[in-house]
Design an enzyme around this catalytic site. Sequence first.
Site, PDB file in Angstrom:
ATOM      1  N   HIS A   1      -5.664  -0.661 -10.652  1.00 31.01           N
ATOM      2  CA  HIS A   1      -5.123  -0.419 -11.998  1.00 31.01           C
ATOM      3  C   HIS A   1      -5.926  -0.904 -13.129  1.00 31.01           C
ATOM      4  O   HIS A   1      -5.664  -1.412 -14.097  1.00 31.01           O
ATOM      5  CB  HIS A   1      -3.923  -1.562 -12.177  1.00 31.01           C
TER       6      HIS A   1
ATOM      7  N   HIS B   1       4.383   9.859  -7.061  1.00 30.35           N
ATOM      8  CA  HIS B   1       4.351   9.653  -8.684  1.00 30.35           C
ATOM      9  C   HIS B   1       3.084  10.080  -9.493  1.00 30.35           C
ATOM     10  O   HIS B   1       2.129  10.274  -8.851  1.00 30.35           O
ATOM     11  CB  HIS B   1       4.860   8.133  -8.940  1.00 30.35           C
TER      12      HIS B   1
ATOM     13  N   GLU C   1       6.467   5.236 -12.178  1.00 29.77           N
ATOM     14  CA  GLU C   1       6.653   4.543 -10.812  1.00 29.77           C
ATOM     15  C   GLU C   1       5.633   3.014 -11.151  1.00 29.77           C
ATOM     16  O   GLU C   1       6.094   2.057 -10.785  1.00 29.77           O
ATOM     17  CB  GLU C   1       5.904   5.087  -9.718  1.00 29.77           C
ATOM     18  N   GLU C   2       4.845   3.012 -11.990  1.00 33.81           N
ATOM     19  CA  GLU C   2       4.127   1.839 -12.120  1.00 33.81           C
ATOM     20  C   GLU C   2       4.839   0.557 -12.838  1.00 33.81           C
ATOM     21  O   GLU C   2       4.450  -0.176 -12.459  1.00 33.81           O
ATOM     22  CB  GLU C   2       2.792   1.910 -12.926  1.00 33.81           C
TER      23      GLU C   2
ATOM     24  N   ASP D   1      -4.925   5.745  -7.556  1.00 30.83           N
ATOM     25  CA  ASP D   1      -3.290   5.336  -7.500  1.00 30.83           C
ATOM     26  C   ASP D   1      -3.008   6.063  -9.236  1.00 30.83           C
ATOM     27  O   ASP D   1      -3.226   5.345 -10.153  1.00 30.83           O
ATOM     28  CB  ASP D   1      -2.972   4.081  -7.927  1.00 30.83           C
TER      29      ASP D   1
ATOM     30  N   ASP E   1       1.531   7.958  -2.209  1.00 32.25           N
ATOM     31  CA  ASP E   1       1.086   7.345  -3.414  1.00 32.25           C
ATOM     32  C   ASP E   1      -0.158   7.318  -3.619  1.00 32.25           C
ATOM     33  O   ASP E   1      -1.054   8.248  -4.029  1.00 32.25           O
ATOM     34  CB  ASP E   1       1.809   6.029  -3.289  1.00 32.25           C
TER      35      ASP E   1
END
Length: 894
Positions: free
Chosen positions: A618, A427, A474-475, A437, A503
């Site tokens: 994140h 992603h 995707e998140e 990420d 990922d």
Amino acid sequence: MDVEKQPTKSPFQPKELDPSRQLSECERESRPRLRTTIVRCAGFLIIFFIVKAFTKTNVESRTWHNPLKWPKFPRPHHRLTPREREELFLSVPNTESALEASRAYATHPHLAGSSEDLLDAKVFLHLLQDELGIPKPPQLPIYDAGTALSRNSTLLLTTSEASHRPRAWIDTYYPVLNTGLDRSLEILNNEGRPIWSAELEEDGDPRDEDAHKYRDTIPTWHGLSCDGDVTGQLVYANYGRKEDYDELVAQGTNLTGKIVLTRYGANFRGLKIKGAEELGASGVLIYSDPRDDGYVTVANDYPPYPAGPARNPSSVQRGSVQYLSLYPGDPTTPGYPAYPGSKRTEGSNIPKIPSLPISWHNAQRLLEEIGEFQTHTRDGKRVLTGKPSESQIRLVNYVDTKVTPIWNVMASIPGHITNEVVIIGCHRDAWVMGAADPTSGTVSLHEIIRGLGALLRKGWKPLRTIIIASWDAEEYGLVGSTEWGEDFAPWISKHVVAYLNVDVSVGGSRFNVKGSPSLAHLIKQTALDVAHPTVSGKTLWDATLDDGPFKDLWLNGSIDADFLQDYNLEQRRFHAQKTQVHPLGSGSDYTVFLQRLGVASSDQGFGGTPTDAAYHYHSIYDTQAWQERYADPGFHRHVAVAKYLGLLGLRIVDSIILPINTTQYSLELDDYLDDLKESAHEVQFSHLRRSIRRLQEASSKLDHEKFEAEEDFKKLLKRMRFPGRGGRCVGRRTGLLRYAANLIKSLFGVPPPTDEEIQFLSLRSAESWEEYLGYVARFDGGNPDIFHGEDDELGGMSLPGFPIHRFIKAAKRVARANQKLIRFERGFISEDGIKDRNWYKHLGVAPGKWLGYGATTFPALTEAIIYEKNATLVKHEANRLESLLVQLAATIKP
């Protein structure tokens, strides 16, 4: 009407001349032109009868093709040996290119559905076009999902209409997403007035330039969270696992109207909210606790980032709070794709109570309001008190929820066997910059694409077709991959051999691998064949035991006892696994492929250990600066993952017999059942155990068959000489045969030959075994008679000194074995799915009902025992699994 008996008179036939007549000078000059015309007509007639001899068709039984459609010529290709292919590929990924790519992608936010996300999609599209030799059309190939252009870009890949050259395009889907608006968190006094207000933004320390620059760009909120303004007492619930909530309920804690405070870790964040919601809570707060950072903490005198490797206390973990274990993807289109005009549902996999992510700094202040939130029993076990705060807490969360376009960037590299496809995906979207990420994964995929491009420029053509995917959203809950999977479900089930995911490529020091058990041996062997990224003389597989660099406090530093206990338990489970390749749960884009459609899948990446720098998941601090300083100085790990995953893909794509180990998988089923017996001592599984034995026996026979099929095929290869002169000649000859046949037959009113007939005719000039195998795999199922022959020379056709039919027979045997290998993972799919969450249809493995990330094996049966505790349901699920395994054994039996 039989066309062979039709008299034909060419309109080009010249009139006969009177031999007694004297020729004029003009007539004498015209004789050479006449002779040329006669020769050309005769040539056309000869080609016509040759083609007709191979087609033998009736006018009524064929559909016209456009006689003016020009042939498609495949790219020229030079035969590279498997070793040459692998060595060439491995020589391409490098740290300079990886670092440059990371700095391009990870230095700006790219939230799904944003303008920056669309720009990154276009950048990635241009990368594919440049590296794979794809011409850039005047208008960008961006298609709305569901349109003919979008659907044909995928569906035609496995048909005769497929391009011979790589292609790239963007599919646009329209899911419902949201973004954060107004948010607040307050402690109220007895009069209901705020006495403390939380600072919900991260501090954006200027020592990390990107974090400082974009500190306010993306709000700290939960994706797909619920609107709400709620007030209540605060109760601490540890990780918010089902066992944590069960513990609170068992001791009499009433969560009705309460706001629950939990910490990240152990399970998917959405399930923390689901558990609280089901017990009547009015809201949930989730924070990042440094107890889960191992040894690298401020308490052990490590400075917080960016001054040092410990957690920045203001960092906040954004993330989706979708109920992932119910179903992923767009909440409003469960089981079907989110087209622009799709019918929408309310969405049953999203919270009905508000939530907020908060920092450790804010959580400390809230914990003070509770006081003693945990205590210890006499034997030292830590337990929750369930004590509510004296004060009231007000939580406000307002979000903007709307249909939002997202963009999946896709590319295809056509193979000889067009109806077998391998997908490699990662992603692209991030909550903020996402240096780990997912940019680290995108960087590794970037290097894989460069490696594949180098192979193509050397003339390589893969045996099987490759699809490369850069998924979006995707998140929010695996949205881009799920919508594409739901959109093309029948096609995927029919054609996709394996899905290889990446990922977070690099977030720490230890290499972790997960995958379908049937791929476990291939995964390990491939990692053994790639060099360790930082230690000379070791392999990438050795990195599965690596630790982080901050080991100085191993003996004397403090670490949370519960964290250390859970970590050691996880390590024991890892080492107990025979292959050390663990099954996949969920949390990334393999989910729809494996657990809904039954495609063998894998995932891997470098993750953290108790001695690694704290990973700001994140957060605005998942930045390029953190990545270069702590996660992967020099970017050697990014490159190692690229080499590994690309090599894994090549070995699946170019293998004669697919490297799918059904016996390993069937043996692991015994382990699954043994684990289940520990939770259900009184339940008898003798019938289920026998069905596993039957599957193991069938798999053993398939092992023998696939070995013999490949050996027979290879022996014939050594004896064969291919008369073709090169890929361009073969493709051009096939195309010219079609064009000539179509043109002549249109003149004489005869239908043109079919794809099967033209390509069968071209077998005589094939220059490689891949072409034979591709023809057989493609047409054996649709028209088996085309490759049948009883004489030594099939249909009178043979290669010099060698009958074609023996080679085709061996190729058919290989194709049949491969189909059985592909169907093995499909065999775990039950259309009824798992009880209460039937989007998931794989009865072998699924994300745990209350885990989300973690895998549960034999999920339907396990949940009947552990959660339902219903003897009738347990028997039903055992019988259902037994029937499925018996059918699977019959499917793969040679």
